[in-house]
Scaffold this motif. Structure first.
Motif, PDB file in Angstrom:
ATOM      1  N   SER A   8     -16.225 -20.852  16.207  1.00 54.32           N
ATOM      2  CA  SER A   8     -14.883 -21.468  16.099  1.00 54.32           C
ATOM      3  C   SER A   8     -15.264 -23.892  16.615  1.00 54.32           C
ATOM      4  O   SER A   8     -14.453 -24.296  15.847  1.00 54.32           O
ATOM      5  N   GLN A   9     -15.824 -24.079  17.392  1.00 51.89           N
ATOM      6  CA  GLN A   9     -16.357 -24.786  17.640  1.00 51.89           C
ATOM      7  C   GLN A   9     -17.018 -25.732  17.024  1.00 51.89           C
ATOM      8  O   GLN A   9     -16.731 -27.144  16.506  1.00 51.89           O
ATOM      9  N   GLN A  13     -15.288 -26.335  13.437  1.00 51.52           N
ATOM     10  CA  GLN A  13     -14.118 -27.761  13.648  1.00 51.52           C
ATOM     11  C   GLN A  13     -15.603 -29.356  13.789  1.00 51.52           C
ATOM     12  O   GLN A  13     -14.564 -30.197  13.387  1.00 51.52           O
ATOM     13  N   LYS A  29     -14.410 -19.002   9.336  1.00 55.87           N
ATOM     14  CA  LYS A  29     -15.341 -20.454   9.809  1.00 55.87           C
ATOM     15  C   LYS A  29     -16.379 -20.509   9.125  1.00 55.87           C
ATOM     16  O   LYS A  29     -16.556 -22.102   9.248  1.00 55.87           O
TER      17      LYS A  29
END
Length: 571
Positions: free
Chosen positions: A28-29, A32, A75
C-alpha cells in the motif's frame, strides 16, 4: 526486509501471517509513493502458492496471503494483477478460494496476529478472501464488457456452484462469525454482481433463502452498531452507506429481470414478511443523499410491480414515507432526474391505487414542489408530474380545488403544448380527469379546449385518444363548455378522428365515438352534428362485419350515438 522474508520462509504460522500483514502495508505504501512492487522481493506466484498450499493446513496463513493477493490487484495492477486474474479463472484454483470461505471448516483465531484491539478487531478471518473474490469478479466484468462471450471466470463460478457457498456463508452469519464490515461489503458487492450477470442460480437461491438475513443487516440497531465500529476497522457511517446501498441494489435487481414473474411474486411476498418498506424508509435516515435514489427506486418498484402493491403502499404511507419525501428534499429540482422520476412514479401509483391515499398525499403538502417540477428541464420529470395530476383526479374530485388553487391545473394546461410528446400525452390525461367527476373546474379548463382540438391530430396515438377523452369529459357533467367546443371546432375534429384516424389501434376512434355520444346529449351539439351529416359517417361503424370496423366497442359506441341523436328529450 530480510527479516520478513525469513519469517515467510519459516514454519511458524503466526510469524508467517505477521510477515504477510507487513507486506500488505508495504504494498500500500509503495503504491502511495509510486514505487515498484519488485522492490519488495516478492514473487506473485509464491504468494499464490502460499495461500493455496495452506488452506487446509494453516488457514490463518492462507487468509493473510489472500490479503497480499488483494493488495497486489488493488494497488499494483499491471502484469502482476493480470497474472492473478488469469490464475484464478481456472476452476480448480478458484475452488481453493471457495474452500477458504467454507464457514463450517475449522480456522485459526486471527487475534493471534492482530490482537483484540480492545474488542474491536481490525479485520476478520474472511475479510480478505471475500475481497479477493469480489475484486476478481470486478476485473472480469471489466474484461467482459470488451467481449460478448462469457468469461472463463464466470464459467468457473458456475461450475463450482458459488451460489451454495454464498448462501451457506450468509445463513451462518452471527455475531461470532469472524468477518468485519470490511468483509461484508465485498460479499454484498459480489452477490449483486453475480445476480446482475446471471451467474447460475444465485438470484433464485439468494432470494429463496437469504432475504431475512439480508434484511436484518439493514435494521436500525444493526446500523447503529456499524456506525459505532471504528472507521479504521472498516466501520463508521461510510460502511453503513455501502452496506445499505448494496443490499437495496440487490433487492432492486429481480424487478429488472425478464421471465421471472413467478419468482418475483414469491420474492415480493418474502420481502413483505421482512418489513422491507419500513426498512427501506429507515435506510433513508442513515445514508448519504447520493444513495437515497436506490431506496426510492426499490420502494416504487415494490408499490408498482407487485401483487403485494396495496400492502406495500399502506406500509409506505403508515411508515411516514410521504413525509420522508419532503424531509429529505427528495423532490428538490436539483436532484437527479432518475430520483425525481422514481419518486413521482411512486406518489402517482399511490394515487392510482386508491382514493384512501388522497388525504395523506394532500397532508404531505407537495404542491409547491410539483409546481416547480412540472416546468423541469427534463421532459421525463414534466411528464411524470402530469401523470401524477391525472391520478390525483382519478377516483374523486377531492383534489380539484386544491390543484386549482396551487396553480397546477393551469400548469397542466400549459403542458398540452409541450415540445415533448410524452408530456403532451399525460397533460391530456391530467386535464381530462380534471373534468370527469363534476363541473367545478370547467371554467378553468376552458383555455384548454383549442389545445385539445389541435392534439386530436397529434402524431402520438395515445395523445389523440387522451385528447378525445378529455373533450368528452368536458361535457360529461353540464353544457358549460359546449359553445367553446363548437367554436373551436372540436365536433368537426372528433368526427374527423372517427373517419380517418391513422391508428394503428382503434383507441382514438373508439374514444372519439364515446365523446361524441356525450356531446349528443345536448341539443346545440346535436344540431351541429346533424348539419355535418353525422349519420352518414357513423352508420358504417354500426355493422361489425363491415369494412369500417370489426371492433365491438366501436360498434357499441356508434350505435349509442344514433340512439342519442334520435332521443327527443333535450338538455
Amino acid at each position: 526486509m530480510k527479516l520478513l522474508h525469513t519469517a515467510l520462509a519459516g514454519s511458524n504460522p503466526v510469524l508467517k501471517s505477521l510477515a504477510l500483514e507487513m507486506f500488505q502495508i508495504l504494498i500500500s505504501q509503495l503504491a502511495q509513493y509510486r514505487l515498484d512492487f519488485s522492490d519488495l522481493g516478492l514473487e506473485v506466484t509464491n504468494i499464490c502458492e502460499l495461500m493455496e498450499d495452506n488452506i487446509s493446513t494453516e488457514p490463518l496463513v492462507a487468509s493473510y496471503a489472500s490479503g497480499v493477493i488483494y493488495e497486489i490487484m488493488e494497488k499494483c495492477g499491471g502484469a502482476n494483477a493480470d497474472f492473478i486474474v488469469k490464475r484464478y479463472s481456472d476452476v480448480n484454483k478458484l475452488s481453493l478460494i471457495q474452500q477458504l470461505l467454507d464457514i463450517n471448516k475449522p480456522k485459526d483465531d486471527i487475534k493471534k496476529v492482530d490482537g483484540t484491539n480492545f474488542g474491536c478487531p481490525n479485520r476478520g478471518f474472511y475479510d480478505y478472501p471475500l475481497l479477493v473474490l469480489e475484486r476478481l469478479y470486478t476485473k472480469h466484468i471489466s474484461e467482459s464488457t470488451r467481449s460478448s462471450s462469457k468469461t472463463e471466470f464466470s464459467t468457473s463460478l458456475d461450475k463450482i456452484n458459488i451460489a451454495d457457498t454464498v448462501v451457506s456463508f450468509i445463513l451462518n452469519l452471527s455475531n461470532r462469525t469472524d468477518v468485519s464490515p470490511r468483509g461484508i461489503i465485498p460479499l454484498l458487492g459480489f452477490i449483486h454482481q453475480c445476480i446482475h450477470k446471471d451467474i447460475k442460480n444465485v438470484l433464485q437461491k439468494i432470494f429463496k433463502n437469504c432475504i431475512k438475513v439480508l434484511c436484518a443487516l439493514i435494521r436500525e440497531d444493526q446500523f447503529l452498531s456499524i456506525q459505532e465500529w471504528p472507521e479504521l476497522c472498516g466501520g463508521g457511517p461510510n460502511a453503513v452507506n455501502l452496506i445499505a446501498s448494496q443490499i437495496l441494489r440487490t433487492f432492486n435487481l429481480p424487478f429488472t429481470k425478464q421471465n421471472i414473474d413467478r419468482d418475483l411474486e414469491k420474492i415480493s411476498q418474502e420481502l413483505a414478511k421482512s418489513d422491507i418498506i419500513y426498512l427501506s424508509l429507515t435506510v433513508l435516515k442513515y445514508v448519504n443523499p447520493e444513495y437515497i435514489n436506490i431506496g426510492m427506486s426499490l420502494l416504487w418498484k415494490l408499490i408498482f410491480n407487485s401483487e403485494e402493491s396495496k400492502t406495500f403502499a399502506k406500509q409506505f404511507v403508515s411508515g411516514g414515507g410521504l413525509n420522508a419525501i419532503l424531509k429529505y428534499k427528495i423532490l428538490d429540482p436539483d436532484n437527479s432526474e432518475v430520483l425525481l422520476v422514481d419518486t413521482l412514479s411512486l406518489i402517482s401509483q399511490l394515487a392510482r391505487l386508491s382514493k384512501e391515499f388522497y388525504e395523506p398525499i394532500h397532508q404531505a403538502g407537495m404542491y409547491e414542489e410539483l409546481k416547480v417540477l412540472i416546468e423541469h428541464k427534463d421532459p421525463g420529470v414534466r411528464a411524470k408530474v402530469c401523470n401524477l395530476i391525472g391520478n390525483l383526479c382519478r377516483h374523486t374530485g377531492f383534489f380539484y380545488e386544491k390543484l386549482l388553487k396551487s396553480g397546477l391545473i393551469e400548469a397542466a394546461i400549459d403542458r398540452c403544448t409541450d415540445s415533448d410528446p410524452n408530456t403532451r400525452k399525460f397533460a391530456c390525461f391530467a386535464v381530462g380527469n380534471a373534468g370527469f367527476h363534476n363541473e367545478n373546474l370547467y371554467e378553468s379548463l376552458k383555455p384548454c379546449v383549442p389545445l385539445l382540438v389541435t392534439l386530436l391530430q397529434d402524431d402520438e396515438e395515445k395523445t389523440r385518444a387522451n385528447a378525445a377523452g378529455a373533450l368528452g369529459n368536458f361535457v360529461r357533467n353540464s353544457n358549460t363548455l359546449c359553445k367553446d367546443l363548437i367554436t373551436h371546432g372540436a365536433l368537426t375534429q372528433l368526427l374527423e378522428v372517427v373517419k380517418n384516424d391513422k391508428g394503428p389501434s382503434q383507441s382514438p376512434r373508439r374514444i372519439a365515438l364515446f365523446s361524441i355520444g356525450n356531446l349528443c346529449v345536448y341539443q346545440e351539439c346535436k344540431e351541429e352534428f346533424e348539419n355535418m351529416e353525422i349519420r352518414k359517417v357513423i352508420e358504417p361503424f354500426r355493422k361489425s362485419d363491415s369494412k369500417s370496423s370489426s371492433d365491438p366497442q366501436v360498434v357499441k359506441y356508434a350505435t349509442r350515438i344514433i340512439h342519442k341523436l334520435d332521443d327527443k328529450s333535450q338538455r
